[in-house]
Write a protein that holds these residues in place. Sequence first.
Motif, PDB file in Angstrom:
ATOM      1  N   PHE A 306       0.817  -1.215   0.000  1.00 46.96           N
ATOM      2  CA  PHE A 306       0.000   0.000   0.000  1.00 46.96           C
ATOM      3  C   PHE A 306       0.856   1.274   0.000  1.00 46.96           C
ATOM      4  O   PHE A 306       0.310   2.373  -0.030  1.00 46.96           O
ATOM      5  CB  PHE A 306      -0.950  -0.013   1.193  1.00 46.96           C
ATOM      6  N   ASN A 307       2.163   1.112   0.039  1.00 46.20           N
ATOM      7  CA  ASN A 307       3.068   2.258  -0.078  1.00 46.20           C
ATOM      8  C   ASN A 307       4.012   2.101  -1.260  1.00 46.20           C
ATOM      9  O   ASN A 307       5.047   2.759  -1.325  1.00 46.20           O
ATOM     10  CB  ASN A 307       3.894   2.407   1.211  1.00 46.20           C
ATOM     11  N   ALA A 308       3.660   1.226  -2.194  1.00 45.08           N
ATOM     12  CA  ALA A 308       4.537   0.932  -3.321  1.00 45.08           C
ATOM     13  C   ALA A 308       4.662   2.131  -4.245  1.00 45.08           C
ATOM     14  O   ALA A 308       3.737   2.936  -4.398  1.00 45.08           O
ATOM     15  CB  ALA A 308       4.007  -0.277  -4.095  1.00 45.08           C
ATOM     16  N   SER A 309       5.814   2.234  -4.882  1.00 46.96           N
ATOM     17  CA  SER A 309       6.045   3.304  -5.851  1.00 46.96           C
ATOM     18  C   SER A 309       5.207   3.062  -7.094  1.00 46.96           C
ATOM     19  O   SER A 309       4.764   1.930  -7.370  1.00 46.96           O
ATOM     20  CB  SER A 309       7.528   3.363  -6.229  1.00 46.96           C
ATOM     21  N   SER A 310       5.006   4.109  -7.860  1.00 48.16           N
ATOM     22  CA  SER A 310       4.235   3.970  -9.106  1.00 48.16           C
ATOM     23  C   SER A 310       4.957   3.036 -10.072  1.00 48.16           C
ATOM     24  O   SER A 310       4.318   2.316 -10.849  1.00 48.16           O
ATOM     25  CB  SER A 310       4.021   5.339  -9.750  1.00 48.16           C
ATOM     26  N   GLU A 311       6.304   3.010 -10.000  1.00 47.33           N
ATOM     27  CA  GLU A 311       7.077   2.134 -10.877  1.00 47.33           C
ATOM     28  C   GLU A 311       6.844   0.660 -10.532  1.00 47.33           C
ATOM     29  O   GLU A 311       6.676  -0.182 -11.412  1.00 47.33           O
ATOM     30  CB  GLU A 311       8.573   2.465 -10.792  1.00 47.33           C
ATOM     31  N   LEU A 312       6.839   0.356  -9.236  1.00 53.26           N
ATOM     32  CA  LEU A 312       6.598  -1.028  -8.827  1.00 53.26           C
ATOM     33  C   LEU A 312       5.169  -1.450  -9.172  1.00 53.26           C
ATOM     34  O   LEU A 312       4.928  -2.593  -9.581  1.00 53.26           O
ATOM     35  CB  LEU A 312       6.856  -1.190  -7.327  1.00 53.26           C
ATOM     36  N   LYS A 313       4.226  -0.534  -9.050  1.00 48.07           N
ATOM     37  CA  LYS A 313       2.837  -0.853  -9.405  1.00 48.07           C
ATOM     38  C   LYS A 313       2.706  -1.186 -10.890  1.00 48.07           C
ATOM     39  O   LYS A 313       1.936  -2.072 -11.271  1.00 48.07           O
ATOM     40  CB  LYS A 313       1.927   0.318  -9.034  1.00 48.07           C
ATOM     41  N   LEU A 314       3.446  -0.476 -11.726  1.00 45.55           N
ATOM     42  CA  LEU A 314       3.409  -0.757 -13.159  1.00 45.55           C
ATOM     43  C   LEU A 314       4.001  -2.131 -13.455  1.00 45.55           C
ATOM     44  O   LEU A 314       3.479  -2.880 -14.292  1.00 45.55           O
ATOM     45  CB  LEU A 314       4.176   0.323 -13.930  1.00 45.55           C
ATOM     46  N   LEU A 315       5.084  -2.481 -12.769  1.00 43.52           N
ATOM     47  CA  LEU A 315       5.687  -3.795 -12.951  1.00 43.52           C
ATOM     48  C   LEU A 315       4.712  -4.893 -12.523  1.00 43.52           C
ATOM     49  O   LEU A 315       4.550  -5.902 -13.223  1.00 43.52           O
ATOM     50  CB  LEU A 315       6.985  -3.889 -12.145  1.00 43.52           C
ATOM     51  N   ILE A 316       4.069  -4.692 -11.384  1.00 44.94           N
ATOM     52  CA  ILE A 316       3.090  -5.670 -10.899  1.00 44.94           C
ATOM     53  C   ILE A 316       1.937  -5.810 -11.883  1.00 44.94           C
ATOM     54  O   ILE A 316       1.466  -6.917 -12.176  1.00 44.94           O
ATOM     55  CB  ILE A 316       2.569  -5.252  -9.515  1.00 44.94           C
ATOM     56  N   GLN A 317       1.474  -4.707 -12.410  1.00 37.39           N
ATOM     57  CA  GLN A 317       0.358  -4.720 -13.358  1.00 37.39           C
ATOM     58  C   GLN A 317       0.695  -5.548 -14.589  1.00 37.39           C
ATOM     59  O   GLN A 317      -0.112  -6.380 -15.038  1.00 37.39           O
ATOM     60  CB  GLN A 317       0.026  -3.282 -13.759  1.00 37.39           C
ATOM     61  N   ASP A 318       1.889  -5.352 -15.146  1.00 37.38           N
ATOM     62  CA  ASP A 318       2.278  -6.108 -16.335  1.00 37.38           C
ATOM     63  C   ASP A 318       2.518  -7.576 -16.012  1.00 37.38           C
ATOM     64  O   ASP A 318       2.201  -8.458 -16.824  1.00 37.38           O
ATOM     65  CB  ASP A 318       3.538  -5.491 -16.962  1.00 37.38           C
ATOM     66  N   TYR A 319       3.067  -7.855 -14.830  1.00 36.41           N
ATOM     67  CA  TYR A 319       3.271  -9.242 -14.430  1.00 36.41           C
ATOM     68  C   TYR A 319       1.929  -9.966 -14.285  1.00 36.41           C
ATOM     69  O   TYR A 319       1.772 -11.104 -14.751  1.00 36.41           O
ATOM     70  CB  TYR A 319       4.049  -9.304 -13.118  1.00 36.41           C
ATOM     71  N   LEU A 320       0.958  -9.317 -13.653  1.00 32.54           N
ATOM     72  CA  LEU A 320      -0.334  -9.957 -13.426  1.00 32.54           C
ATOM     73  C   LEU A 320      -1.083 -10.232 -14.727  1.00 32.54           C
ATOM     74  O   LEU A 320      -1.904 -11.149 -14.790  1.00 32.54           O
ATOM     75  CB  LEU A 320      -1.191  -9.105 -12.491  1.00 32.54           C
ATOM     76  N   LEU A 321      -0.814  -9.464 -15.767  1.00 32.78           N
ATOM     77  CA  LEU A 321      -1.421  -9.760 -17.062  1.00 32.78           C
ATOM     78  C   LEU A 321      -0.998 -11.142 -17.537  1.00 32.78           C
ATOM     79  O   LEU A 321      -1.797 -11.899 -18.101  1.00 32.78           O
ATOM     80  CB  LEU A 321      -1.004  -8.703 -18.096  1.00 32.78           C
ATOM     81  N   THR A 322       0.266 -11.504 -17.300  1.00 34.60           N
ATOM     82  CA  THR A 322       0.761 -12.809 -17.748  1.00 34.60           C
ATOM     83  C   THR A 322       0.249 -13.938 -16.870  1.00 34.60           C
ATOM     84  O   THR A 322       0.269 -15.102 -17.270  1.00 34.60           O
ATOM     85  CB  THR A 322       2.298 -12.837 -17.755  1.00 34.60           C
ATOM     86  N   VAL A 323      -0.197 -13.615 -15.665  1.00 36.08           N
ATOM     87  CA  VAL A 323      -0.707 -14.630 -14.733  1.00 36.08           C
ATOM     88  C   VAL A 323      -2.197 -14.860 -14.931  1.00 36.08           C
ATOM     89  O   VAL A 323      -2.671 -15.999 -14.942  1.00 36.08           O
ATOM     90  CB  VAL A 323      -0.419 -14.207 -13.275  1.00 36.08           C
ATOM     91  N   ASN A 324      -2.952 -13.792 -15.097  1.00 36.63           N
ATOM     92  CA  ASN A 324      -4.412 -13.880 -15.109  1.00 36.63           C
ATOM     93  C   ASN A 324      -5.013 -14.211 -16.465  1.00 36.63           C
ATOM     94  O   ASN A 324      -6.173 -14.613 -16.544  1.00 36.63           O
ATOM     95  CB  ASN A 324      -5.010 -12.565 -14.608  1.00 36.63           C
ATOM     96  N   TYR A 325      -4.250 -14.023 -17.538  1.00 40.84           N
ATOM     97  CA  TYR A 325      -4.807 -14.233 -18.870  1.00 40.84           C
ATOM     98  C   TYR A 325      -3.948 -15.220 -19.652  1.00 40.84           C
ATOM     99  O   TYR A 325      -2.729 -15.252 -19.517  1.00 40.84           O
ATOM    100  CB  TYR A 325      -4.898 -12.905 -19.634  1.00 40.84           C
ATOM    101  N   THR A 326      -4.612 -16.015 -20.468  1.00 37.28           N
ATOM    102  CA  THR A 326      -3.903 -16.928 -21.359  1.00 37.28           C
ATOM    103  C   THR A 326      -3.444 -16.150 -22.578  1.00 37.28           C
ATOM    104  O   THR A 326      -4.251 -15.524 -23.263  1.00 37.28           O
ATOM    105  CB  THR A 326      -4.818 -18.084 -21.781  1.00 37.28           C
ATOM    106  N   MET A 327      -2.142 -16.177 -22.834  1.00 36.34           N
ATOM    107  CA  MET A 327      -1.603 -15.415 -23.956  1.00 36.34           C
ATOM    108  C   MET A 327      -0.428 -16.170 -24.572  1.00 36.34           C
ATOM    109  O   MET A 327       0.096 -17.128 -23.996  1.00 36.34           O
ATOM    110  CB  MET A 327      -1.172 -14.007 -23.511  1.00 36.34           C
TER     111      MET A 327
END
Length: 463
Positions: A306-327
């Motif tokens: 809940f105190n993560a930097s905007s950069e870390l949030k962007l990394l997490i967002q892109d990582y979760l795309l590869t986890v949550n969706y079949t691609m």
Amino acid sequence: MTRLSGNLSADANRKYDLLLKKNMLDDFSIDAGWMPIKSYTNLLTDKDKFKYGTLNYKNGSMTLDLFQGWPLKHGAITFGTKLRRIDNIFGCIADSNMYYVFIPNIAKSDTLDLHLAITKQSWNLIQFSITDYLPYEKVTLNNLILDYNMLDKWIAPAQKFVFKDDMSLSIVSSDNIFLSNFTFKGQVFNVFLVGDISQKSKNKNRNVIYTNKSYLLIEGEDNISTSDAIYFATEFRKILSVILACPVNTTQLSKRGIKRDKATQVSEDVYFLETRSQKEMPELSAFYTFQFNTDINFSKIVSNWFNASSELKLLIQDYLLTVNYTMSMQNMLINLTQGVEAFYRKEKVISRKKAKKYQRNLYLLEKIEKMLSTFSNEFINTIEKDIGMNINKWAKLIKNTRVFIVHGNKKGKIIENTTDLWHSVQLLQYLVQVFILQELGMINLSEQKEFNQIDKIFSSEII
């Protein structure tokens, strides 16, 4: 239509149970009388204003279908037509005087261009709540109960064995276990693990079946708004998806509290639209599941999340795309490298051009190498044995392959073999996962488990 009112019973109001015994992954409908609530509405005397209809919650969508609904101005639909909205819809469930439905707003963008004596309206909504109190009652809801479809598999319920005077043994829920706390909008929230052990006897009490449930309890200082509650549910779902490297769905968001007279406990179950992942975690996952008790410093992870930097949030967002969706492997590679690029987007390096110094952003290869430099030498040595080359040479192949996929420019060697590309993308995904967890403060990571996981990736085959 299925009437839920027939399933409502007194034991549904237990501490952690859902009022309707329906979680967010269920499909169901609710028959009720519906009324928009205004400041002057009297629910006791204005009963003639109720409209009969059904709330449908199915496959990630919500609609409210009304018979002889509220009057609307009929007209042709044109480009840019505004949504017709009605706020604060109250529902009294059919055949029930215990539970109620509250919808913040409903909307529709189409209407019939005909004046009919009998009409049916279908409204869209994104959220509703089931409550055991009326809208005008003053309540304070400062506890959230969160449940997820993977939670029981990852966290063992809080339980203890109790020896009775007759020498028998039983299993009961233990006290709540403090996990972490975090600050949000100036308020401190404590996170607990709670367990609920239910018992059922069979064969004339010769067999006893225990059912274990784990929940996350978030305790606030003051009343927690529904919008904040949904935000917390979404963020903890993401935390679990990162740790488990698999899709996680919210199954319950319940608010608990008391009436202002401090004598009566009240409950509110919130249902909201969330993308349901159809991707299931395989039995033999390509990823090692980090254990809750041995590998994960949950306290630091939650606080830092809940105190993560905007950069870390962007990394997490892109990582979760590869986890949550079949691609495809190619799209996975693009998303993962895009996340690494975003994480180091503010990093600068001193460079020279014609004897002049200047600052420039890191190149993609430099960003990948910087991420890899955060891992231990032992870890890197194990990777190099499996990939059969120096880690920096592998990083360059990753960079060249990504550039070729995106731009079509083949400058230097790329990973052309399908099996090699699949292994490399799987490895990169795992390294990004570990890197995120390190950034969030996971300090109990076993290097031996890291080694075993890398071996697992390269011993697997494409099916």
